[in-house]
Design an enzyme around this catalytic site. Sequence first.
Site, PDB file in Angstrom:
ATOM      1  N   HIS A 170      15.089 -34.362 -26.733  1.00  0.00           N
ATOM      2  CA  HIS A 170      15.785 -35.224 -25.747  1.00  0.00           C
ATOM      3  C   HIS A 170      16.064 -36.607 -26.928  1.00  0.00           C
ATOM      4  O   HIS A 170      15.792 -36.069 -27.769  1.00  0.00           O
ATOM      5  CB  HIS A 170      13.952 -35.868 -25.545  1.00  0.00           C
ATOM      6  CG  HIS A 170      14.203 -37.367 -24.319  1.00  0.00           C
ATOM      7  ND1 HIS A 170      14.589 -38.430 -24.269  1.00  0.00           N
ATOM      8  CD2 HIS A 170      14.159 -36.595 -22.611  1.00  0.00           C
ATOM      9  CE1 HIS A 170      14.929 -39.041 -23.367  1.00  0.00           C
ATOM     10  NE2 HIS A 170      14.759 -38.162 -22.342  1.00  0.00           N
ATOM     11  N   ASP A 218      12.395 -32.532 -17.580  1.00  0.00           N
ATOM     12  CA  ASP A 218      13.589 -32.647 -17.525  1.00  0.00           C
ATOM     13  C   ASP A 218      13.318 -30.386 -16.742  1.00  0.00           C
ATOM     14  O   ASP A 218      13.089 -30.282 -16.191  1.00  0.00           O
ATOM     15  CB  ASP A 218      14.688 -32.440 -17.835  1.00  0.00           C
ATOM     16  CG  ASP A 218      15.689 -33.545 -17.722  1.00  0.00           C
ATOM     17  OD1 ASP A 218      15.399 -33.842 -16.418  1.00  0.00           O
ATOM     18  OD2 ASP A 218      16.061 -34.011 -19.052  1.00  0.00           O
TER      19      ASP A 218
END
Length: 427
Positions: free
Chosen positions: A306, A363
């Site tokens: 991330h 995600d």
Amino acid sequence: MSDTATFEYKGKKIEFPVVEGTENEIGIDIKTLRASAGVITLDPGYKNTGSCESAITYLDGEKGILRYRGYAIEDLAEKANFLEVAYLLIFGELPNKEQLDKFHSDIKANSEVDEDVKKIVDSFPRTAHPMGVLSSLTSALTAFNPSCVDINSEEDMYNAIVKIMGKFPVLAAWTLRRRNSKPYDYGNASLGYVENMLYMMFKKPNEEYKLNPVVVDALDKLLILHADHEQNCSTSTVRIVGSSHAGLFASLSAGVSALWGPLHGGANQAVIEMLEGIKEDGGDTAKYMEKAKDKNDSFRLMGFGHRVYKNFDPRAKIIKKSADEVLGDLGVEDPVLSIAKGLEKQALEDDYFVKRKLYPNVDFYSGIIYRALGIPTEMFTVMFALGRLPGWIAQWREMRLKKEPIGRPRQIYVGENLRPFVEVSKR
């Protein structure tokens, strides 16, 4: 620590105040820099620029911390429901039972959408991307609710909030039902907020819709985890559009459009598209793990690591459990989801990924859950928007109540200098 910072340029020294947040974040207030020194800062992507002081969300990417209004995301995901978290984000405190019941009741009372909106939905081709449809419908609400929000009136502000909280899930559900050629539904007023979302999306006209508590819990958690994330692209967009005193619906529509991008809300869609690509190529996960390690290979492993969280994504730890529960309860047999589980296992055991802290992020798991629920890939970002709605509202409300100035970034011009105009016949 000094409470000022000194800037020196061409022999001139200027002092700027230092601002310290409640979590000891330090910022230098340079709003008078151009006026006092004749220069500006250059920070593409605003990675080191604070656009505001906010009391809504605290994020520490290095330590993997995410808090809403001071509450740890882990506690909220485990102990609260989405509507409680929405109230917390928007109004600053967790609601008591009376406040929560009123909030839900007022949202339900404002969930009806003008019948003419159905004509707008029908005007879109079924192949239209759901995010384009949702952005347009959100903006269209302004035409059906033309009165401006008086930010000095708590009642006016509250009414605008419950209106959009009520109507937005209807628009999202209609977007899906248009795509699937299903009749539009306003839902069931006896259901909870999240339960009604599922009902409106999946209710068949000739069948009773039965809610699955495992699915409801997973969606509730996903919406909570996506509810706000500090000054990201879409949130900053909502604030900067709102800074022009654009209305709430118009500002939210801009946020939906910003969220659409594959580098932002479209990341979970990119995960599934990557997995489908691996499947089409034979499903060899080991091959693609090696490709991900090869710096000369253009392949990128979507859903791992991330850009903000340098250690781990705290949201991923929470939703991984829900993903396992959903897959186990539904008994889904899907080769794409099997590939996802294989990639997850290999990445968590591979030294290359472990050393670089390239763990599966939110995600990755949200894409797995949405696919298992039968939500089309193109709808994933719409689901993200449903979760982010209260965060956008909270940020817009905070910005307007603080009477922040209109956003107006500067630039460094690198184009041509003054040139004489040449008549077309002489060019």
